[in-house]
Design a protein around this motif. Sequence first.
Motif, PDB file in Angstrom:
ATOM      1  N   GLU A  15      -5.190  -3.324   1.131  1.00  0.00           N
ATOM      2  CA  GLU A  15      -4.060  -4.045   1.741  1.00  0.00           C
ATOM      3  C   GLU A  15      -2.890  -4.233   0.767  1.00  0.00           C
ATOM      4  O   GLU A  15      -1.818  -4.689   1.159  1.00  0.00           O
ATOM      5  CB  GLU A  15      -4.528  -5.424   2.249  1.00  0.00           C
ATOM      6  CG  GLU A  15      -5.635  -5.334   3.294  1.00  0.00           C
ATOM      7  CD  GLU A  15      -5.206  -4.495   4.489  1.00  0.00           C
ATOM      8  OE1 GLU A  15      -5.812  -3.433   4.707  1.00  0.00           O
ATOM      9  OE2 GLU A  15      -4.249  -4.899   5.164  1.00  0.00           O
ATOM     10  N   HIS A  16      -3.092  -3.898  -0.488  1.00  0.00           N
ATOM     11  CA  HIS A  16      -1.989  -3.961  -1.478  1.00  0.00           C
ATOM     12  C   HIS A  16      -1.204  -2.649  -1.353  1.00  0.00           C
ATOM     13  O   HIS A  16      -1.482  -1.677  -2.056  1.00  0.00           O
ATOM     14  CB  HIS A  16      -2.541  -4.098  -2.892  1.00  0.00           C
ATOM     15  CG  HIS A  16      -3.166  -5.424  -3.201  1.00  0.00           C
ATOM     16  ND1 HIS A  16      -4.409  -5.801  -2.712  1.00  0.00           N
ATOM     17  CD2 HIS A  16      -2.743  -6.479  -3.945  1.00  0.00           C
ATOM     18  CE1 HIS A  16      -4.705  -7.016  -3.144  1.00  0.00           C
ATOM     19  NE2 HIS A  16      -3.722  -7.452  -3.877  1.00  0.00           N
ATOM     20  N   ASP A  17      -0.204  -2.647  -0.445  1.00  0.00           N
ATOM     21  CA  ASP A  17       0.516  -1.376  -0.234  1.00  0.00           C
ATOM     22  C   ASP A  17       1.614  -1.207  -1.290  1.00  0.00           C
ATOM     23  O   ASP A  17       1.801  -2.051  -2.168  1.00  0.00           O
ATOM     24  CB  ASP A  17       1.086  -1.310   1.188  1.00  0.00           C
ATOM     25  CG  ASP A  17       2.120  -2.416   1.450  1.00  0.00           C
ATOM     26  OD1 ASP A  17       2.348  -2.732   2.629  1.00  0.00           O
ATOM     27  OD2 ASP A  17       2.672  -2.956   0.465  1.00  0.00           O
ATOM     28  N   ASP A  18       2.360  -0.120  -1.208  1.00  0.00           N
ATOM     29  CA  ASP A  18       3.371   0.180  -2.240  1.00  0.00           C
ATOM     30  C   ASP A  18       4.389  -0.948  -2.377  1.00  0.00           C
ATOM     31  O   ASP A  18       4.783  -1.298  -3.497  1.00  0.00           O
ATOM     32  CB  ASP A  18       4.089   1.500  -1.906  1.00  0.00           C
ATOM     33  CG  ASP A  18       3.140   2.697  -2.015  1.00  0.00           C
ATOM     34  OD1 ASP A  18       3.325   3.684  -1.292  1.00  0.00           O
ATOM     35  OD2 ASP A  18       2.173   2.599  -2.827  1.00  0.00           O
ATOM     36  N   ASP A  19       4.802  -1.507  -1.253  1.00  0.00           N
ATOM     37  CA  ASP A  19       5.804  -2.590  -1.322  1.00  0.00           C
ATOM     38  C   ASP A  19       5.240  -3.807  -2.060  1.00  0.00           C
ATOM     39  O   ASP A  19       5.937  -4.433  -2.877  1.00  0.00           O
ATOM     40  CB  ASP A  19       6.239  -3.018   0.097  1.00  0.00           C
ATOM     41  CG  ASP A  19       7.067  -1.926   0.773  1.00  0.00           C
ATOM     42  OD1 ASP A  19       7.228  -1.968   2.003  1.00  0.00           O
ATOM     43  OD2 ASP A  19       7.535  -1.012   0.032  1.00  0.00           O
ATOM     44  N   VAL A  20       3.978  -4.141  -1.793  1.00  0.00           N
ATOM     45  CA  VAL A  20       3.352  -5.287  -2.462  1.00  0.00           C
ATOM     46  C   VAL A  20       3.277  -5.027  -3.962  1.00  0.00           C
ATOM     47  O   VAL A  20       3.554  -5.913  -4.787  1.00  0.00           O
ATOM     48  CB  VAL A  20       1.932  -5.541  -1.894  1.00  0.00           C
ATOM     49  CG1 VAL A  20       1.155  -6.533  -2.751  1.00  0.00           C
ATOM     50  CG2 VAL A  20       2.011  -6.042  -0.454  1.00  0.00           C
ATOM     51  N   ILE A  21       2.958  -3.805  -4.324  1.00  0.00           N
ATOM     52  CA  ILE A  21       2.855  -3.473  -5.761  1.00  0.00           C
ATOM     53  C   ILE A  21       4.226  -3.607  -6.430  1.00  0.00           C
ATOM     54  O   ILE A  21       4.367  -4.236  -7.495  1.00  0.00           O
ATOM     55  CB  ILE A  21       2.295  -2.049  -5.960  1.00  0.00           C
ATOM     56  CG1 ILE A  21       0.889  -1.930  -5.379  1.00  0.00           C
ATOM     57  CG2 ILE A  21       2.313  -1.648  -7.435  1.00  0.00           C
ATOM     58  CD1 ILE A  21      -0.155  -2.804  -6.005  1.00  0.00           C
ATOM     59  N   GLU A  22       5.255  -3.046  -5.804  1.00  0.00           N
ATOM     60  CA  GLU A  22       6.602  -3.126  -6.420  1.00  0.00           C
ATOM     61  C   GLU A  22       7.061  -4.585  -6.495  1.00  0.00           C
ATOM     62  O   GLU A  22       7.643  -5.007  -7.500  1.00  0.00           O
ATOM     63  CB  GLU A  22       7.601  -2.281  -5.626  1.00  0.00           C
ATOM     64  CG  GLU A  22       7.302  -0.780  -5.666  1.00  0.00           C
ATOM     65  CD  GLU A  22       7.096  -0.263  -7.096  1.00  0.00           C
ATOM     66  OE1 GLU A  22       6.130   0.516  -7.317  1.00  0.00           O
ATOM     67  OE2 GLU A  22       7.864  -0.666  -7.994  1.00  0.00           O
TER      68      GLU A  22
END
Length: 427
Positions: free
Chosen positions: A405-412
């Motif tokens: 559930e940690h998608d690219d947006d969450v990571i950035e």
Amino acid sequence: MTSSAAWFRRAAEVTPGGVNSPVRAFRAVGGEPFFVERARGCRLWDVEGREYIDYVLSWGPLILGHAHPAVVEAVREAAARGTSYGAPTPAEVELAEQVREFFPSMELLRFVNSGTEATMSAVRVARAHTGRDLLLKFEGCYHGHGDSFLVRAGSGVATLGLPNSPGVPAALSRLTLTAPFNDVEAVREIFCAHAGRIAAVILEPVVGNAGFIEPAEVFLPELRRITEEGGALLIFDEVMTGFRVAPGGAQERFGIRPDLTTLGKVIGGGLPVGAYGGRREIMEQVAPVGPVYQAGTLSGNPLAMAAGLAQLRMLREDNPYPALERRTRRLVEGLLANAAELGVPAYGGSLGSMWGVFFAPGPVRCFADARECDVELFRRFFHQSLDRGVFFAPSAFEAGFLSTEHDDDVIEDTIQRARESLRAALG
Ligand code: KE4
């Protein structure tokens, strides 16, 4: 609304330190813990409504994130049929078969209720199988709170261990030897000094309990060779690395076949499950087939089996591993870039969806190296991050995790928030 502080005061009246596991009390970072109201996906909400992006994920189990609908539904459906029987069920067989698909070295395996039970049981079987008493572990590796593991290094490498917790008998601690992680020479020295007496070597093949420490290229193959030559069993404690550093854990990633493996965390989907298993002729020593006693009222509990089955089924069918690995690598790259930009020495890495960053120049190859990190800076960074809605592990000596559930947006977003946290922590 009752605040976390009020819950913490009330908890301390009825439970040691107000928590059911010490690390949750935030003693390693100072301050007081928040109390959780609910969680979903990659986020937690505390009782005061604050939202956090969660990188602890219950210390590893929630690889699909919190309250995954398929896991919740599986537990709900199982609960409606009964919560525990003390009699065998098909779900235990199905989950054991699933686990063996991922970990073929576990030819026979037994479910227990925690990683601690798994490692305690694995060591007992190893001692029975070899007829030997000594155990070798590595400094900084944690294998649960079984007496044999709560040991600190003796004065010299080959010196017998000393208790590192009151209540552990010195007579028992003397049966546990310790060596620095990644130190093959120390292992050779110990096997020479105690030839014929070592039942097993147990390790986290990738360390997560001293911060994140990867094995040197020669370390695992040499351990396999030395244990085989020395007549000792090699136990991979994959309670944390299992399903994390690769679907089949470190043994798949590094191509090493241990004699016994312990698992936990991911196989329970967030419910209490541990497992130990390995070569058939070793595991056939376990009661009721063999004489080695091990038991458990709730072992193979139907709710835990249902949660584990749901989680493992999705890991097998959806294969989230490439995306998990890419995003975890991107997170660590971003955190290291933040430190570089702000002139802070930092060293870190990741394997699969397990990761860690030390505020230290590195390299960090063992626990002694890890202890060189700037714990005070980490403490300030941890709280600044919490204030910005990011929950990292509340200790400089723990690994972090990622979920699907940690998608690219969450990571950035996390990388941005962490940059501000580090800037603020530097004052
Ligand atoms: P449990 O008994 O906590 O289920 O598992 C013990 C254990 C065994 N082996 C390894 C490699 C582990 O990481 C663990 C437990 N991990 C810790 C995290 N550092 C659990 C968190 C806690 O103690 O609350």
